[in-house]
Design an enzyme around this catalytic site. Structure first.
Site, short mmCIF file in Angstrom:
data_model
loop_
_atom_site.label_atom_id
_atom_site.label_comp_id
_atom_site.label_asym_id
_atom_site.label_seq_id
_atom_site.Cartn_x
_atom_site.Cartn_y
_atom_site.Cartn_z
N GLN A 1 0.80 1.91 -11.49
CA GLN A 1 0.98 2.60 -10.32
C GLN A 1 0.05 3.84 -9.90
O GLN A 1 0.07 4.28 -8.89
CB GLN A 1 2.50 3.49 -10.69
N CYS A 2 -0.95 4.03 -11.22
CA CYS A 2 -1.99 4.86 -10.58
C CYS A 2 -3.10 4.08 -9.71
O CYS A 2 -3.44 2.96 -9.83
CB CYS A 2 -2.77 5.24 -11.75
N THR B 1 -1.72 -2.42 16.06
CA THR B 1 -2.04 -1.07 16.99
C THR B 1 -3.57 -1.56 17.81
O THR B 1 -3.36 -0.97 18.85
CB THR B 1 -2.22 0.14 16.28
N THR C 1 -2.78 -2.47 10.78
CA THR C 1 -3.32 -2.05 9.55
C THR C 1 -2.33 -1.83 8.27
O THR C 1 -2.56 -1.77 7.20
CB THR C 1 -3.53 -0.20 9.66
N ASP C 2 -1.05 -2.02 8.64
CA ASP C 2 -0.03 -1.79 7.73
C ASP C 2 0.05 -2.81 6.50
O ASP C 2 0.14 -2.38 5.16
CB ASP C 2 1.65 -2.09 8.45
N ASP D 1 3.04 -7.28 15.21
CA ASP D 1 2.70 -6.00 14.41
C ASP D 1 2.73 -6.63 12.73
O ASP D 1 3.54 -7.57 12.59
CB ASP D 1 4.13 -5.46 14.56
N SER D 2 1.81 -6.26 12.13
CA SER D 2 1.28 -6.63 10.99
C SER D 2 2.64 -6.42 9.82
O SER D 2 2.68 -7.24 8.84
CB SER D 2 0.25 -6.19 10.21
N SER D 3 3.57 -5.47 9.99
CA SER D 3 4.66 -5.60 9.34
C SER D 3 5.37 -7.23 9.29
O SER D 3 6.32 -7.08 8.46
CB SER D 3 5.92 -4.50 9.77
N1 ASP Z 1 2.38 -1.42 12.72
C1 ASP Z 1 1.19 -1.56 13.23
C2 ASP Z 1 0.73 -2.86 12.27
O1 ASP Z 1 0.44 -2.78 11.17
C3 ASP Z 1 0.22 -0.40 12.56
C4 ASP Z 1 -1.30 -0.69 13.04
O2 ASP Z 1 -1.51 -1.51 13.61
O3 ASP Z 1 -1.98 0.37 12.54
O4 ASP Z 1 0.82 -4.08 13.06
#
Ligand code: ASP
Length: 355
Positions: A291-292, A28, A104-105, A72-74
């Protein structure tokens, strides 16, 4: 996939305070709204100065490289982490610090992976990104980038203040392998529940030297292997033998992060125990992670975890799942004998656990 140099027109200071390599990978942070297409598209990073003119005020020598294509980091993969490690290794002695712009992902996974791949780091590698694209008025990219650059440039007695892989986001500097994405709507996207921030940015950047890793005595080196034959098995009440075996019997599997309840507890049903024992007998490494978000795995505190300890499941202490799965990839990639592999998985490699 490769990194290409992006030429930006910062006035090159004659006597720069610091030289920083900005590595743009996508996410993003680097998006602008395309009026024709009516959606967000990656922006041309050579125009960064139009979006963040404040960069001109720094007395830093800034160089930008961009992952081509930006992602996209996904879509990030261990191959990208190895590419990043290789790039930092090649440029290591030319820069005082590195700022990685990343979606961020999966930022916490990437920062964790890089923390293992970059051994004896003496310079900062600061991951940052944004919740609102750089091309929008309310973007948080500007502040995140500017402060990340300042942190990367900060030195004390000629040495980097933060010789670590970190995540900087919304005023907090976190150890990369302790960070977790906790928020998808608000600006405070990252937290580190089990380790205090390394710095907080307010009017000043308030560093906490006691929490920062010491400068290593040995020479920096980068690693070039990760083993992807790993999995995460998250327990839930009602999990069936079929689901557990589909993971533990996955072809080629070498290591599993077992996400357990509370302080590392798991069901004691005979079918579950048998499956774990059978996997361990095949030398599959099982790392017990809670998981905590807060607290730690303490195998043996309850009957429901004591049997895991006796079987040879490795306790993950207070590690995050992101740091655990990348630790497995890293340690397995070293191809060490079984006992040494177990010892490394149980030990603190880069500040990812408090033993
Ligand atoms: N889908 C985006 C990514 O991780 C979300 C982000 O950057 O905040 O690449």
């Amino acid at each position: 996939m490769e990194f290409i140099k992006v030429n930006i027109d910062t006035a090159t200071p004659a006597d720069p305070e610091a030289s920083i390599l900005i590595i743009y990978t996508g996410g993003t942070v680097g998006m602008v709204f395309d009026n024709e297409q009516q959606h967000l598209v990656p922006f041309n990073f050579s125009q960064i100065l139009e979006k963040v003119p404040e960069l001109n005020q720094f007395n830093y020598l800034l160089t930008v490289v961009s992952l081509e294509p930006a992602i996209d980091s996904s879509n990030v993969s261990p191959a990208d982490w190895l590419l990043l490690a290789r790039l930092i290794e090649e440029q290591y002695y030319d820069y005082d610090g590195f700022v990685v712009l990343h979606g961020t992902d999966t930022m916490a996974y990437s920062a964790s992976a890089l923390s293992y791949l970059l051994e004896n780091l003496q310079k900062p590698v600061i991951f940052t990104g944004a919740q609102v694209p750089i091309g929008l008025i309310r973007t948080d990219a500007r502040e995140n980038l500017i402060t990340a650059l300042q942190i990367a440039a900060t030195q004390v007695n000629g040495k980097s203040m933060v010789p670590e892989v970190c995540v900087y986001f919304h005023n907090l500097l976190l150890r990369g392998n302790r960070a977790k994405k906790v928020e998808s709507s608000h600006f405070d996207a990252f937290k580190s529940e089990n380790y205090p921030p390394l710095a907080e940015a307010g009017i000043d950047i308030d560093f906490r030297p006691d929490g920062i890793l010491p400068h290593p005595d040995q020479t920096f080196r980068a690693h070039h292997q990760l083993d992807e034959h790993v999995a995460i098995l998250k327990l839930f009440p009602g999990i069936t033998p079929q689901v557990v075996s589909s993971i533990l019997q996955a072809p080629g599997l070498k290591g599993v992060v077992l996400e357990t309840y509370g302080s590392g507890n798991a069901p004691t049903a005979p079918w579950f125990l048998e499956q774990l024992e059978e996997a361990l007998a095949r030398d599959i490494y099982i790392l017990n992670v809670s998981q905590c978000d807060e607290g730690r795995v303490d195998q043996g505190r309850y009957e429901t975890s004591k049997y895991l300890l006796n079987m040879g499941v490795i306790g993950g202490d207070d590690i995050t799942t992101e740091a655990a799965i990348t630790k497995l990839m890293f340690v397995l990639g070293l191809r060490l004998p079984v006992q040494q592999t177990k010892e490394m998985l149980a030990s603190n490699l880069r500040g990812e656990i408090t033993i």
